[in-house]
Structure formats: C-alpha cells, structure tokens
Design a protein around this motif. Structure first.
Motif, PDB file in Angstrom:
ATOM      1  N   PHE A  63     -67.276  14.152  34.082  1.00  0.00           N
ATOM      2  CA  PHE A  63     -68.135  13.312  34.978  1.00  0.00           C
ATOM      3  C   PHE A  63     -67.761  13.032  36.650  1.00  0.00           C
ATOM      4  CE2 PHE A  63     -64.253  10.669  33.744  1.00  0.00           C
ATOM      5  CZ  PHE A  63     -64.341   9.892  34.910  1.00  0.00           C
ATOM      6  N   LEU A  64     -66.476  13.497  36.802  1.00  0.00           N
ATOM      7  CA  LEU A  64     -66.031  12.967  38.207  1.00  0.00           C
ATOM      8  C   LEU A  64     -66.711  14.029  39.312  1.00  0.00           C
ATOM      9  CD1 LEU A  64     -64.462  11.074  39.889  1.00  0.00           C
ATOM     10  CD2 LEU A  64     -62.451  12.461  39.615  1.00  0.00           C
ATOM     11  N   PRO A  65     -66.328  15.294  39.035  1.00  0.00           N
ATOM     12  CA  PRO A  65     -67.113  16.144  39.944  1.00  0.00           C
ATOM     13  C   PRO A  65     -68.755  16.231  39.972  1.00  0.00           C
ATOM     14  CG  PRO A  65     -66.132  17.348  38.093  1.00  0.00           C
ATOM     15  CD  PRO A  65     -65.610  15.942  38.004  1.00  0.00           C
ATOM     16  N   VAL A  66     -69.220  15.640  38.797  1.00  0.00           N
ATOM     17  CA  VAL A  66     -70.863  15.577  38.599  1.00  0.00           C
ATOM     18  C   VAL A  66     -70.928  14.267  39.690  1.00  0.00           C
ATOM     19  CG1 VAL A  66     -72.543  14.959  37.453  1.00  0.00           C
ATOM     20  CG2 VAL A  66     -71.019  16.756  36.631  1.00  0.00           C
ATOM     21  N   ALA A  67     -70.402  13.340  39.588  1.00  0.00           N
ATOM     22  CA  ALA A  67     -70.426  11.957  40.392  1.00  0.00           C
ATOM     23  C   ALA A  67     -70.261  12.172  41.693  1.00  0.00           C
ATOM     24  CB  ALA A  67     -69.506  10.897  39.811  1.00  0.00           C
ATOM     25  N   LEU A  68     -69.558  12.889  42.238  1.00  0.00           N
ATOM     26  CA  LEU A  68     -69.401  13.142  43.552  1.00  0.00           C
ATOM     27  C   LEU A  68     -70.300  14.176  44.120  1.00  0.00           C
ATOM     28  CD1 LEU A  68     -65.510  13.467  43.892  1.00  0.00           C
ATOM     29  CD2 LEU A  68     -66.703  11.834  44.420  1.00  0.00           C
ATOM     30  N   SER A  69     -70.698  15.095  43.360  1.00  0.00           N
ATOM     31  CA  SER A  69     -71.790  15.934  43.540  1.00  0.00           C
ATOM     32  C   SER A  69     -72.972  15.230  43.799  1.00  0.00           C
ATOM     33  CB  SER A  69     -72.242  16.906  42.708  1.00  0.00           C
ATOM     34  OG  SER A  69     -73.159  17.917  43.007  1.00  0.00           O
ATOM     35  N   LEU A  70     -73.468  14.140  42.620  1.00  0.00           N
ATOM     36  CA  LEU A  70     -74.540  13.386  43.070  1.00  0.00           C
ATOM     37  C   LEU A  70     -74.553  12.345  44.309  1.00  0.00           C
ATOM     38  CD1 LEU A  70     -74.568  11.751  39.394  1.00  0.00           C
ATOM     39  CD2 LEU A  70     -76.424  13.354  40.328  1.00  0.00           C
ATOM     40  N   GLY A 189     -72.279  31.670  43.505  1.00  0.00           N
ATOM     41  CA  GLY A 189     -71.540  30.758  42.558  1.00  0.00           C
ATOM     42  C   GLY A 189     -72.175  30.213  41.572  1.00  0.00           C
ATOM     43  N   GLY A 190     -73.518  29.973  41.551  1.00  0.00           N
ATOM     44  CA  GLY A 190     -74.400  29.174  40.912  1.00  0.00           C
ATOM     45  C   GLY A 190     -74.069  27.547  41.076  1.00  0.00           C
ATOM     46  N   LEU A 191     -74.493  26.970  39.814  1.00  0.00           N
ATOM     47  CA  LEU A 191     -74.441  25.351  40.088  1.00  0.00           C
ATOM     48  C   LEU A 191     -72.970  25.136  40.030  1.00  0.00           C
ATOM     49  CD1 LEU A 191     -75.983  22.571  40.006  1.00  0.00           C
ATOM     50  CD2 LEU A 191     -75.629  22.686  37.437  1.00  0.00           C
ATOM     51  N   LYS A 192     -72.196  25.566  39.508  1.00  0.00           N
ATOM     52  CA  LYS A 192     -70.492  25.116  39.387  1.00  0.00           C
ATOM     53  C   LYS A 192     -69.982  25.166  40.829  1.00  0.00           C
ATOM     54  CE  LYS A 192     -68.174  25.837  35.678  1.00  0.00           C
ATOM     55  NZ  LYS A 192     -67.431  26.674  34.760  1.00  0.00           N
ATOM     56  N   ALA A 193     -70.232  26.419  41.437  1.00  0.00           N
ATOM     57  CA  ALA A 193     -69.973  26.382  43.012  1.00  0.00           C
ATOM     58  C   ALA A 193     -70.605  25.432  43.753  1.00  0.00           C
ATOM     59  CB  ALA A 193     -70.319  27.576  43.639  1.00  0.00           C
ATOM     60  N   VAL A 194     -71.875  24.880  43.409  1.00  0.00           N
ATOM     61  CA  VAL A 194     -72.665  23.917  44.172  1.00  0.00           C
ATOM     62  C   VAL A 194     -71.883  22.848  44.038  1.00  0.00           C
ATOM     63  CG1 VAL A 194     -74.830  22.694  44.522  1.00  0.00           C
ATOM     64  CG2 VAL A 194     -74.857  25.020  44.218  1.00  0.00           C
ATOM     65  N   ILE A 195     -71.660  22.418  42.715  1.00  0.00           N
ATOM     66  CA  ILE A 195     -71.120  20.970  42.270  1.00  0.00           C
ATOM     67  C   ILE A 195     -69.648  20.986  43.049  1.00  0.00           C
ATOM     68  CG2 ILE A 195     -69.806  19.599  40.637  1.00  0.00           C
ATOM     69  CD1 ILE A 195     -72.301  20.600  38.909  1.00  0.00           C
ATOM     70  N   TRP A 196     -68.802  21.919  43.017  1.00  0.00           N
ATOM     71  CA  TRP A 196     -67.473  21.888  43.615  1.00  0.00           C
ATOM     72  C   TRP A 196     -67.505  22.139  45.028  1.00  0.00           C
ATOM     73  CZ3 TRP A 196     -63.506  19.687  41.210  1.00  0.00           C
ATOM     74  CH2 TRP A 196     -63.542  19.592  39.790  1.00  0.00           C
ATOM     75  N   THR A 197     -68.303  22.588  45.627  1.00  0.00           N
ATOM     76  CA  THR A 197     -68.468  22.358  47.111  1.00  0.00           C
ATOM     77  C   THR A 197     -69.170  20.905  47.517  1.00  0.00           C
ATOM     78  OG1 THR A 197     -70.594  23.503  47.182  1.00  0.00           O
ATOM     79  CG2 THR A 197     -68.852  24.908  47.810  1.00  0.00           C
ATOM     80  N   ASP A 198     -69.939  20.399  46.753  1.00  0.00           N
ATOM     81  CA  ASP A 198     -70.157  19.155  46.969  1.00  0.00           C
ATOM     82  C   ASP A 198     -69.021  18.119  46.959  1.00  0.00           C
ATOM     83  OD1 ASP A 198     -72.703  19.729  47.520  1.00  0.00           O
ATOM     84  OD2 ASP A 198     -73.441  19.028  45.286  1.00  0.00           O
ATOM     85  N   VAL A 199     -67.999  18.593  45.934  1.00  0.00           N
ATOM     86  CA  VAL A 199     -66.952  17.661  45.916  1.00  0.00           C
ATOM     87  C   VAL A 199     -66.009  17.746  47.172  1.00  0.00           C
ATOM     88  CG1 VAL A 199     -64.657  17.299  44.842  1.00  0.00           C
ATOM     89  CG2 VAL A 199     -66.663  17.962  43.511  1.00  0.00           C
ATOM     90  N   PHE A 200     -65.836  18.797  47.692  1.00  0.00           N
ATOM     91  CA  PHE A 200     -65.045  19.136  48.937  1.00  0.00           C
ATOM     92  C   PHE A 200     -65.684  18.761  50.026  1.00  0.00           C
ATOM     93  CE2 PHE A 200     -64.773  22.390  52.557  1.00  0.00           C
ATOM     94  CZ  PHE A 200     -63.681  21.918  53.047  1.00  0.00           C
ATOM     95  N   SER A 363     -78.088  23.120  49.371  1.00  0.00           N
ATOM     96  CA  SER A 363     -77.707  23.617  48.092  1.00  0.00           C
ATOM     97  C   SER A 363     -78.125  23.188  47.129  1.00  0.00           C
ATOM     98  CB  SER A 363     -76.164  23.618  48.180  1.00  0.00           C
ATOM     99  OG  SER A 363     -75.582  22.399  47.891  1.00  0.00           O
ATOM    100  N   SER A 364     -78.488  21.809  46.818  1.00  0.00           N
ATOM    101  CA  SER A 364     -78.873  21.103  45.645  1.00  0.00           C
ATOM    102  C   SER A 364     -80.579  21.710  45.699  1.00  0.00           C
ATOM    103  CB  SER A 364     -79.005  19.803  45.804  1.00  0.00           C
ATOM    104  OG  SER A 364     -77.689  19.509  45.769  1.00  0.00           O
ATOM    105  N   ALA A 365     -81.173  21.903  46.666  1.00  0.00           N
ATOM    106  CA  ALA A 365     -82.436  22.247  46.660  1.00  0.00           C
ATOM    107  C   ALA A 365     -82.815  23.514  46.216  1.00  0.00           C
ATOM    108  CB  ALA A 365     -83.195  22.065  47.948  1.00  0.00           C
TER     109      ALA A 365
END
Length: 643
Positions: A63-70, A189-200, A363-365
């Motif tokens: 949930f945490l990386p997903v929340a920060l990506s949101l 990197g796909g969605l996983k890369a998108v989410i973790w770059t969002d966190v950063f 990146s989300s787009a």
C-alpha cells in the motif's frame, strides 16, 4: 547566478536569473536516477516479460508505494505552480478543498476498489462491457484516450514554458530531457518502475517545496509574521457558506463540489485504478487510499503556505516592473528565484521538484494509455495473441504514446491562447466518465442505450459550458501580458477553464441568461456533468426498456439502497435490489454476463504464471482478496465492505 542590483534599498533583484552548475547537476541527477529505476526493473525480477507484470506490476505492490504513487500523479507541475498562485491572489479559501479529500477517498476505497478488484480487471473500461456491452466499453475507452492525449503534451510543455520565461532555462532541453527519460523508464520498467520513480519524485517534490517555504519564511521574519501580514491584507479567509453555485469558491463548492472532482480522479480514472489493481491484495489497495489522505493534506498545506509566504514577501519587497507584468504561474518562479538565488543548488532543487511533477503525471499517462489500448482495443479483436507478443505490443504502445506526447508538446507550442483551453479538456471529460460508471454501478435498471446516450449528453453539456465560459471570459478580459498559459489549479483534479484562470478579485458585473449559466463555478462542473449522464441515462433506459435485475451481472452492482437501509426487514431490502441477486448470499459464483470465456485473468487463461505473486498471503486471498485460482476458474469471493 548573475549580478544583482539594489531595488530602492529594500532588496536585491537578480538581474540575470540563470542556473549554475550545481543547479543543473541536481536536475540531471533527477533524470539519471529516474532512468536508473526503470533500467533496474527492466533487468530484475520477471524482466517485464508478461502483460501482467508490465501493466500491473504482477499485482505485487504494497500500500505505501501505491499511495505515494497516487499522490505523485495527483501532484502535477501545474499544481506546484498553481496552488501558491491561487493563495497569493485570492487568499486561503482554496484550502477548504482539503475537506473534500475525506469522502473523495473513502468512496473509492469502499465502493469502486472492491468492485474493480474483485472483477480482476486490467482496464477500468472492461467494467463497462461486463455491466453493459462492448459499445459502451469502446465509447468510454475512446473518450479516455482523447482526454489523455490532449492533456499529456500540454502538461509537459506548459511548466517548461513558464520556467523558461522566468529563468531562461532552455525550453526544449527541458521538454525533451523529461519526455525521453519518462519514455525510457516507462517502456522498459513497466508499471513497477513508474510506481517506484513516483515514490522517489514525491520526496523530491516535498524537498523542493519545503526548501522554498523555510528560506522564504526566514527572509520574511518568521511564520508568525507571515500570518500577521496575510491577516492584515485579508488573505486569511473565513468560511463562506454562500450556497450560490455561481460563486467561484465557497465552502460548499470546495468541500462538496470537490468530492465529485476527487471521484473522477481517484474513483474511475485509469491511471489511478491501475495502481489499485497492482496492489497485492484488495486490503492493500484500500489501505493505499487511507495512506494517501494525510499525504494530500500535507501537499495542499505546503502549496498554501508557499502562497502565503510569497504574499508576505512581496508586501515588504515591492514587485519589479517585469514581475508586475507576469502571469500568475510565473510569479511562483520569480519568488523562488528571489529567495533562493543566493543559495547554489536550491533553485535546481525546485526545478527538479517542478519536473518531478511532470514526470509522475506523464508516466502515468503512458502506462494507462498502453493498458486501455491493449486491453480494450486490441485483445478483444485479435484472437489468441501469445503472451510474449502481447507484452511486446504493450511496450510498443507505451513507446508510441511517449513519442506522441512529445509531438503534442510541440503542437502545444503553436497553440497560443488555445493552450489554456486544452487544460480544460481534461476536466471536461472527467465528470461524464464518472457519471457513466456511477450509472452502471448504482442503477441496475440502466441499459446500454441509456449509457451511451447519457455519456454523449454529459460530454455535450461539459463542452458547452466549458467552451462557452472560455469564450465569454476571453471577450470580457484582456489577455495577461507575458502569459504562459498554465491554469492556476491542477489539471489532474479540476475542470479549470478560463473563468477561473483570469478571474480578478473585483466583483464581476451582474450576469443574466447564458452568460450566467457559463459562470457556474468550475468546482461544480464534475457534479453537474456526471449528474447529466445519470439523469439522461436513466430516462433513456426507461424509455427504451430498463434492464431486468436477473439480466444484470451482480458483481458489477454496488447495492447502495440495501446498504443504506440495512435495518429494514430482508423482504424490503430484496425489493431495493431491483431484482439483482445478492452475491453475498449466492455462493454459486455464476457470471453469465462476464468475460470469463474470453479472458479469465487479464489475458492469462490460467491466472497468474506460477500462481500467486511471491510473498502473497494465500489465506488472505482465499478470504476474499480476489486472486485467480490455479485452475483458472472465474470465481469471485465477496466480502462486506461498509463505509
């Protein structure tokens, strides 16, 4: 950083606001680390070899990386510039938008997420076929693609244009560097890369905004002095309980109209739904909504504090002639350069903060457009696509949409004043799409004809009001000099049109007729347009023959009335279901209207390769978290989720 000269003995004004080596280094470091995250996930784990992994991170996120990506997707560069400008010009009333976040996240957490997650979707628009038919699904998909293609180029170009106008940071170097790096890590990197770059990038955005607030507050004389100056000049707003929907901002429009705008983003927008669906379990998806709530309040607070500090600073340090001619979005950048120019690296940190907002949004787009195109426009019409080829197609789609984004950024550079209207399109489309999903989820009698008619009516109403408002305000007000065309508010969550962009603090003339209609507060646009879809959809459904309850897939309905009147006797609650069977009581799991024969688990006929993702809680999955079983059966596990 350039020579400085004295402005009446009050302050130093940077004569030539250029970036130094340290500033460029920080900006380049942002791009390198973002690209590095994409390469890491391209070369590790499953190496993005399946559609499931590329588009949904193998449903393995917590949930945490997903929340920060949101949060990062929500916090675009437009918001970083727009919210402080809004507070600087009109005061703190916009802060009441935070009241809408509670319902705006609780409703997705307990209504939309359970429905979407248990249906095992990849694209949110698959729901429309399960509930109605393929025509409605295609209409929803095409509307979303139109919305995002128009928006993503503008959201990349406009902040770079504002930055160039103030700091002379090279316009196309910024656009191309951000666009190409984003294409790289999204495609590889796909969605996983998108989410973790969002966190950063979220932490970079926090750091940039905090740096501006801290340094600005010190230069002004402390937060107490900031508040005193803002209060003295009427920038600290009270609660305005005026119910007039034509007032730009009131407590009601922000706290309740804002709920509908939040729902159009966090409830049904593919970019956010895709993140929920990437969660390891339904519980993790729900927790991500809860976790993002305090983060959003912090982000809103930072934006508002930046605006107050900026206002207090310029009360004591008069604006230069160039700044007096600047558009509101440029004022934030002038303020940043004024307070940070003596500290090498901090202007670069804020630029990194600004472009982090752009990176996370576009990146989300790319990812969401690749998902809906693959799942809604290719898979249903191209039979038996091998998994490896489907994954390749998905990557090529992400690449193609990335290049299209750069093309749209170039087109944006030639759009002039139309650039401002392009931002409005994102918001215009969000309300009708929300109405379409609500029509299907809450009204079992709605049929496919009503759904299409409602969507068309909602879009027509949205564009009528939006374009009418744009033309009316353009005729009434002279263009702002040196404007870059960035709306004051975040295009991700608002339906900002020119009425809101160019509204002056002066009391407007009394309007009548259509001009009065066009002056409807933009905060009510999503509510008005989604309601139009529902009302027209229900009327057309009743006229053309409503759907019978036994013909409706019960897994696509959220029984609002039976939940609200849970204290009634069972026989009365059954009547409130409109003939739709109660899946909580019916354990058969039969699903005559589903896509089970066509696609049981995101294109994988036997569920996830190798079973559940590593580290998944099998017991939790069997209790109702929606994992596909090894035998590929399209079984549903329903669990009560109360608000």
């Amino acid at each position: 950083m350039g020579d400085a000269f004295s402005d009446g003995g009050n302050r130093s004004v940077v004569a030539e606001m250029k970036f130094g080596v340290t500033d460029y280094t920080i900006f380049v470091l942002l791009l390198v680390l973002s690209a590095g995250i994409g390469l890491f996930y391209a070369l590790s784990g499953g190496k993005q070899r399946t559609v499931q992994e590329f588009l949904l991170a193998n449903r393995s996120m917590t949930f945490l990386p997903v929340a920060l990506s949101l949060l990062a997707t929500f916090q675009s560069a437009v918001a970083i510039l727009g919210v402080p400008a809004e507070i600087y010009r009109f005061g703190t009333e916009y802060w009441f938008l935070g009241c809408s976040y509670l319902l705006g996240l609780l409703i997705p957490a307990h209504i939309f997420i359970p429905v979407f997650y248990r249906l095992r979707l990849t694209s949110a628009y698959e729901y429309l076929e399960l509930r109605f038919n393929k025509v409605v699904r295609i209409c929803g998909t095409v509307t979303f693609i139109f919305q995002m293609v128009i928006y993503m180029g503008v959201v990349l170009y406009a902040p770079a244009l504002a930055l160039n106008a103030v700091t002379h940071f090279d316009l196309w170097v910024g656009v191309l560097a951000v666009g190409l790096v984003c294409i790289l890590y999204t495609t590889l990197g796909g969605l996983k890369a998108v989410i973790w770059t969002d966190v950063f990038q979220t932490f970079v955005m926090f750091a940039g905004q905090v740096a501006v607030i801290v340094v600005g507050t010190i230069k002004v004389g402390g937060m107490g002095h900031v508040w005193k100056v803002a209060t003295k000049h009427g920038r600290v707003s009270g609660i305005d309980l005026n119910p007039d929907p034509y007032e730009r901002h009131t407590f009601w429009s922000l706290a309740f109209g804002g709920v509908f705008m939040m729902l159009s983003l966090f409830g049904v927008n593919q970019a956010q739904v895709q993140r929920y669906l990437s969660s390891r379990t339904e519980r993790q998806a729900v927790l991500s909504c809860y976790a993002v709530f305090p983060c959003q309040q912090i982000v809103l607070g930072l934006g508002c504090l930046t605006g107050l500090v900026m206002f207090a600073y310029y009360q004591e340090h008069p604006l230069t002639e160039e700044q007096k001619k600047a558009s509101p979005d440029q004022m934030v950048l002038y303020f940043v350069m004024d307070v940070l120019h003596e500290m090498p690296g901090l202007p670069g940190l804020f630029v990194a903060c600004l472009f982090s907002g752009s990176l996370s949004t576009i990146s989300s787009a790319f990812s969401s457009l690749a998902a809906v195109t693959m799942e809604d426009l290719i898979r249903p019409y191209v039979a038996n696509i091998p998994e490896s080829r489907a994954t390749l197609y998905s990557k090529l789609l992400a690449l193609g949409y990335g290049l299209l984004c750069l093309g749209m950024a170039y087109i944006s550079s030639m759009m002039g004043s139309v650039l401002q209207a392009a931002f409005s399109i994102f918001g215009m489309v969000g309300g009708p799409l929300l109405g379409l999903f609500c029509l299907g989820m809450f009204f079992p009698c709605a049929n496919s004809v009503g759904a299409v008619a409602g969507l068309v009516a909602g879009l027509a109403m949205a564009f009528w009001i939006g374009i009418g408002s744009f033309i009316t305000s353009a005729q009434a007000l002279p263009p702002l000099p040196n404007a870059t065309g960035i709306p004051l508010l975040d295009g991700n969550i608002t339906t900002a049109v020119m009425t809101t962009l160019l509204t002056s603090a002066a009391k407007p003339e009394r309007l009548t007729g259509l001009k009065k209609f066009y002056s409807l507060s933009y905060m009510w646009y999503s509510a008005h347009n989604s309601t139009t879809v529902i009302v027209v959809g229900l009327l057309v459904s009743l006229l053309t023959g409503p759907m019978h309850g036994d013909a409706v897939n019960p897994h696509t309905i959220f029984p609002v009335l039976p939940r609200l009147f849970c204290c009634l006797p069972p026989k009365y609650r059954d009547k409130l279901r409109c003939g739709v069977r109660d899946v909580a009581e019916d354990g058969s799991g039969s699903d005559p209207a589903s896509l089970a024969m066509e696609k049981t688990s995101n294109g994988l006929p036997n569920g996830l390769p190798g079973g559940l993702p590593p580290g998944s809680d099998t017991e939790e999955a069997e209790m109702g978290e929606g994992f596909a079983r090894g035998d590929g059966a399209h079984t549903y596990f329903l669990r009560e989720t109360a608000l």
